[in-house]
Design a protein around this motif. Structure first.
Motif, PDB file in Angstrom:
ATOM      1  N   ASP A 489      15.633  -8.906  -4.076  1.00  0.00           N
ATOM      2  CA  ASP A 489      16.110  -8.104  -2.788  1.00  0.00           C
ATOM      3  C   ASP A 489      15.767  -6.503  -2.717  1.00  0.00           C
ATOM      4  OD1 ASP A 489      17.204 -10.566  -1.603  1.00  0.00           O
ATOM      5  OD2 ASP A 489      19.193  -9.990  -2.559  1.00  0.00           O
ATOM      6  N   GLU A 490      15.512  -6.042  -3.929  1.00  0.00           N
ATOM      7  CA  GLU A 490      15.206  -4.675  -4.008  1.00  0.00           C
ATOM      8  C   GLU A 490      13.753  -4.311  -3.752  1.00  0.00           C
ATOM      9  OE1 GLU A 490      16.828  -6.416  -6.606  1.00  0.00           O
ATOM     10  OE2 GLU A 490      18.912  -5.660  -5.680  1.00  0.00           O
ATOM     11  N   LEU A 491      12.931  -5.331  -3.605  1.00  0.00           N
ATOM     12  CA  LEU A 491      11.499  -5.111  -3.340  1.00  0.00           C
ATOM     13  C   LEU A 491      11.285  -4.834  -1.862  1.00  0.00           C
ATOM     14  CD1 LEU A 491       8.645  -5.007  -4.604  1.00  0.00           C
ATOM     15  CD2 LEU A 491       8.377  -7.415  -4.271  1.00  0.00           C
ATOM     16  N   ASP A 492      10.830  -3.676  -1.353  1.00  0.00           N
ATOM     17  CA  ASP A 492      10.514  -3.544  -0.057  1.00  0.00           C
ATOM     18  C   ASP A 492       8.926  -3.609   0.512  1.00  0.00           C
ATOM     19  OD1 ASP A 492       9.397  -0.965  -0.717  1.00  0.00           O
ATOM     20  OD2 ASP A 492      11.679  -0.148  -0.693  1.00  0.00           O
ATOM     21  N   GLU A 493       8.589  -3.466   1.612  1.00  0.00           N
ATOM     22  CA  GLU A 493       7.222  -3.580   2.014  1.00  0.00           C
ATOM     23  C   GLU A 493       6.719  -2.107   1.682  1.00  0.00           C
ATOM     24  OE1 GLU A 493       6.606  -4.727   5.849  1.00  0.00           O
ATOM     25  OE2 GLU A 493       7.765  -6.560   5.929  1.00  0.00           O
ATOM     26  N   GLN A 494       7.346  -1.159   1.764  1.00  0.00           N
ATOM     27  CA  GLN A 494       6.848  -0.197   1.387  1.00  0.00           C
ATOM     28  C   GLN A 494       5.981   0.146  -0.077  1.00  0.00           C
ATOM     29  OE1 GLN A 494       9.610  -0.089   2.779  1.00  0.00           O
ATOM     30  NE2 GLN A 494       8.575   0.387   4.989  1.00  0.00           N
ATOM     31  N   THR A 495       6.860  -0.374  -1.150  1.00  0.00           N
ATOM     32  CA  THR A 495       6.672  -0.786  -2.418  1.00  0.00           C
ATOM     33  C   THR A 495       5.114  -1.512  -2.482  1.00  0.00           C
ATOM     34  OG1 THR A 495       8.670  -0.201  -3.221  1.00  0.00           O
ATOM     35  CG2 THR A 495       7.108  -1.232  -4.725  1.00  0.00           C
ATOM     36  N   VAL A 496       5.315  -2.620  -1.747  1.00  0.00           N
ATOM     37  CA  VAL A 496       4.065  -3.718  -1.908  1.00  0.00           C
ATOM     38  C   VAL A 496       3.006  -2.952  -1.223  1.00  0.00           C
ATOM     39  CG1 VAL A 496       3.293  -6.062  -1.347  1.00  0.00           C
ATOM     40  CG2 VAL A 496       5.681  -5.583  -1.670  1.00  0.00           C
ATOM     41  N   GLY A 497       3.085  -2.185  -0.304  1.00  0.00           N
ATOM     42  CA  GLY A 497       2.188  -1.500   0.517  1.00  0.00           C
ATOM     43  C   GLY A 497       1.069  -0.690  -0.536  1.00  0.00           C
ATOM     44  N   MET A 498       2.297   0.146  -1.144  1.00  0.00           N
ATOM     45  CA  MET A 498       1.528   1.161  -2.285  1.00  0.00           C
ATOM     46  C   MET A 498       0.582   0.503  -3.081  1.00  0.00           C
ATOM     47  SD  MET A 498       2.455   4.170  -1.870  1.00  0.00           S
ATOM     48  CE  MET A 498       1.945   5.096  -3.377  1.00  0.00           C
ATOM     49  N   TYR A 499       1.043  -0.889  -3.594  1.00  0.00           N
ATOM     50  CA  TYR A 499       0.253  -1.604  -4.450  1.00  0.00           C
ATOM     51  C   TYR A 499      -1.223  -2.079  -3.626  1.00  0.00           C
ATOM     52  CZ  TYR A 499       3.489  -2.174  -8.460  1.00  0.00           C
ATOM     53  OH  TYR A 499       4.457  -1.869  -9.610  1.00  0.00           O
ATOM     54  N   MET A 500      -1.068  -2.369  -2.275  1.00  0.00           N
ATOM     55  CA  MET A 500      -2.131  -2.845  -1.593  1.00  0.00           C
ATOM     56  C   MET A 500      -3.285  -1.751  -1.337  1.00  0.00           C
ATOM     57  SD  MET A 500       0.140  -5.010   1.171  1.00  0.00           S
ATOM     58  CE  MET A 500      -1.284  -5.367   2.307  1.00  0.00           C
ATOM     59  N   LEU A 501      -2.678  -0.514  -1.256  1.00  0.00           N
ATOM     60  CA  LEU A 501      -3.615   0.483  -1.064  1.00  0.00           C
ATOM     61  C   LEU A 501      -4.134   1.246  -2.336  1.00  0.00           C
ATOM     62  CD1 LEU A 501      -1.798   2.029   2.172  1.00  0.00           C
ATOM     63  CD2 LEU A 501      -3.915   0.767   2.110  1.00  0.00           C
ATOM     64  N   GLY A 502      -3.797   0.341  -3.492  1.00  0.00           N
ATOM     65  CA  GLY A 502      -4.209   1.170  -4.766  1.00  0.00           C
ATOM     66  C   GLY A 502      -3.452   2.345  -5.365  1.00  0.00           C
ATOM     67  N   GLY A 503      -2.333   2.447  -4.482  1.00  0.00           N
ATOM     68  CA  GLY A 503      -1.496   3.563  -4.988  1.00  0.00           C
ATOM     69  C   GLY A 503      -0.672   3.632  -6.044  1.00  0.00           C
ATOM     70  N   LYS A 504      -0.269   2.186  -6.630  1.00  0.00           N
ATOM     71  CA  LYS A 504       0.417   1.963  -7.608  1.00  0.00           C
ATOM     72  C   LYS A 504      -0.286   0.740  -8.362  1.00  0.00           C
ATOM     73  CE  LYS A 504       4.872   1.749  -7.945  1.00  0.00           C
ATOM     74  NZ  LYS A 504       6.420   1.612  -7.476  1.00  0.00           N
ATOM     75  N   ARG A 505       0.065   0.598  -9.732  1.00  0.00           N
ATOM     76  CA  ARG A 505      -0.609  -0.371 -10.696  1.00  0.00           C
ATOM     77  C   ARG A 505       0.352  -0.685 -11.686  1.00  0.00           C
ATOM     78  NH1 ARG A 505      -5.990  -1.899 -11.876  1.00  0.00           N
ATOM     79  NH2 ARG A 505      -6.673  -0.466 -10.128  1.00  0.00           N
TER      80      ARG A 505
END
Length: 508
Positions: A489-505
């Motif tokens: 429940d804590e995972l949000d689209e913004q966080t996943v989006g950061m991974y999708m754009l290479g901003g997180k790893r």
């Protein structure tokens, strides 16, 4: 009524005993976005095909700028300023963008010779005016989907369209691609163009539309504006009942690894490494989603997992056995089902019947009572099960599948795989181009299949779909898995989006 650019009165279309449209009345205002929504088979594309001159109405009248018009073919519609961008792009892949744009609307010198220089100048002026950035000398086959869509829009503008019909334009676009398309649509309407948008996506309808027409079973059930509407109201007008937008998940048991991928490297057709030393697993009964912007390597990964593309290195193990170089037929025999993203090119044979398409693969994995001959009764029974379970709108299982709407073809392809006793389902964009009622059904079906112990690897360009269904999300960026995320429940689209754009790893 100076602001009315298009009016349809009493429009009807019959195909034999099938009523596709019945007494359609619709008014489209100049420089607006007018959305047409409805279930698969509701008559949206048929109505648009009549407006675009592809079909002749059985009854009814069309008025453009207040004048009654009769279209014998699409060229007549184009002369009246109507252009249509179809769901399946109408481009020649081996020709350049410029050659595709000139096709059928050639500029000549002295009446005989192609005037490429003038055509390029005119097309570039359109691109500059409407802020399209298109490489005119690139081949169509080398461009991503988002650019191909821009090419199609420029093509109808080049032919002089004032009314642009877009059929399911966001079906395979990423969130960034959709945002770019909407910017283009807004810019077009600001400059006096009118856009008619066929879509199933209610959030998009609410975001981009000025006016909305709802169709159900070929008839208008609503004409309203976004301020008068809500997603729930639109869904109920489309489907005729309340639609649940949230899945009903039950507690389930996750088993041991069923599929294990280790250090997999895969190249594209032109030799570019698209999947780079990827490792992950899918457990029994687990739904693992794969998210990523288009071109991140998802397609090549899935093709290698189903035997459609040979990996350069690495290993794929299924039920403990090495299947790295197993053929697609071998995968089916091992009870691995596959729903491809390209429903027409890969998922079906469009000139064959629904029945023939339903038993493709089934005859390999499950056989028939007679191993040498197809048992007609058994094949018919399975095909009817798919049609009934997935609400495919067709006259019979012997209907040619290519005559169905895109959404109904998708239902056949998904149903064929879901109705078999597979242990692993590899699924790409399962709800592409289908209506909210069918999306709800397919989502629930995926969850029920997983609860029964089937493993699901789900690749979707709809981030909301991945987050709604998955137990765990793998995020791909530039051919690598940058995130392996528990879907809590804590995972949000913004966080996943950061991974999708290479901003997180994730730290390895």
């Amino acid at each position: 009524m100076e602001d009315v650019i298009l009016e349809v009165k009493g429009m009807c279309k019959y195909f034999g005993s099938l009523v596709a449209n019945e007494d359609i009345n619709m008014t489209v205002k100049r420089a607006s976005v007018h959305s047409i929504i409805g279930e698969n088979g509701a008559g949206k594309s048929t109505l648009m095909n009549m407006i675009a001159g592809i079909y002749k109405p059985s009854k009814g009248e069309v008025f453009v700028n207040g004048k009654k018009v009769v279209f014998r073919n699409p060229n007549d519609a184009a002369k009246c300023g109507i252009g249509m961008v179809h769901q399946e792009f109408m481009l020649y892949p081996e020709l350049t963008v410029l050659e595709n744009l000139m096709m059928g609307f050639e500029t000549t010198r002295m009446g005989y010779f192609l005037d490429r220089k003038k055509a390029r100048k005119d097309i570039q002026e359109i691109c500059d005016k409407y802020k399209f950035s298109i490489p005119l000398d690139e081949k169509a086959q080398d461009l991503p989907v988002s650019l191909l869509q821009q090419v199609e829009i420029v093509k109808v503008l080049y032919k002089g369209a004032d009314i642009i019909i877009l059929d399911e334009p966001t079906a395979v676009l990423t969130p960034q691609g959709i945002e770019g398309l909407f910017d283009a649509i807004r810019y077009l309407t600001e400059h006096g163009k009118t856009v008619i948008l066929i879509t199933h996506k209610l959030k998009e309808v609410m975001e981009i539309s000025d006016y909305i027409t709802v169709l159900k079973n070929g008839r208008v059930t609503g004409n309203l504006t976004p301020t008068e509407a809500s997603e729930q109201l639109l869904a109920s007008l489309m489907v005729g009942r309340e639609v649940l937008f949230n899945t009903q998940k039950q507690e389930k048991e996750i088993g041991e690894d069923l599929l294990a991928v280790k250090d997999l490297t895969v190249k594209s057709d032109d030799g570019v490494v698209k999947v780079k030393n990827v490792s992950f697993s899918v457990k029994k009964g687990e739904i693992v989603g794969v998210a990523g912007v288009a071109g991140s390597g998802q397609g090549e990964l899935i093709e290698s997992l189903f035997g459609l593309r040979r990996p350069e290195s690495g290993e794929i193990r299924y039920k403990g056995e090495n299947i790295t170089h197993l053929s697609p037929r071998g995968h089916r025999v091992d009870r691995i089902g596959y729903v491809p993203q390209d429903r027409l090119g890969t998922g079906c044979a469009r000139d064959s019947s629904i029945l023939e398409n339903c038993i493709m693969g089934y005859h390999v994995a499950h056989k028939f009572k007679n191993p040498l001959l197809v048992n007609k009764k058994e094949a018919e029974g399975f095909s009817k099960q798919v049609v009934e379970d997935f609400s495919v709108k067709a006259e019979s299982v012997y209907t040619q599948i290519g005559t169905l709407s895109g959404g109904n073809i998708q239902k056949v392809v998904v149903g064929r795989e879901f109705c078999q006793e597979n242990d692993l389902l590899v699924v790409e964009d399962p709800t592409r181009g289908i209506d909210v009622g069918a999306i709800e059904f397919i989502w629930q079906k995926i969850i029920q299949i997983a609860e029964a112990g089937v493993s699901v690897l789900l690749v979707s360009h709809e981030l909301g779909e991945v987050m709604e269904l998955s137990d765990r999300i793998l995020v791909m960026y530039n051919g690598e898995i940058t995130g392996n995320l528990r879907n809590t429940d804590e995972l949000d689209e913004q966080t996943v989006g950061m991974y999708m754009l290479g901003g997180k790893r994730d730290e390895a």
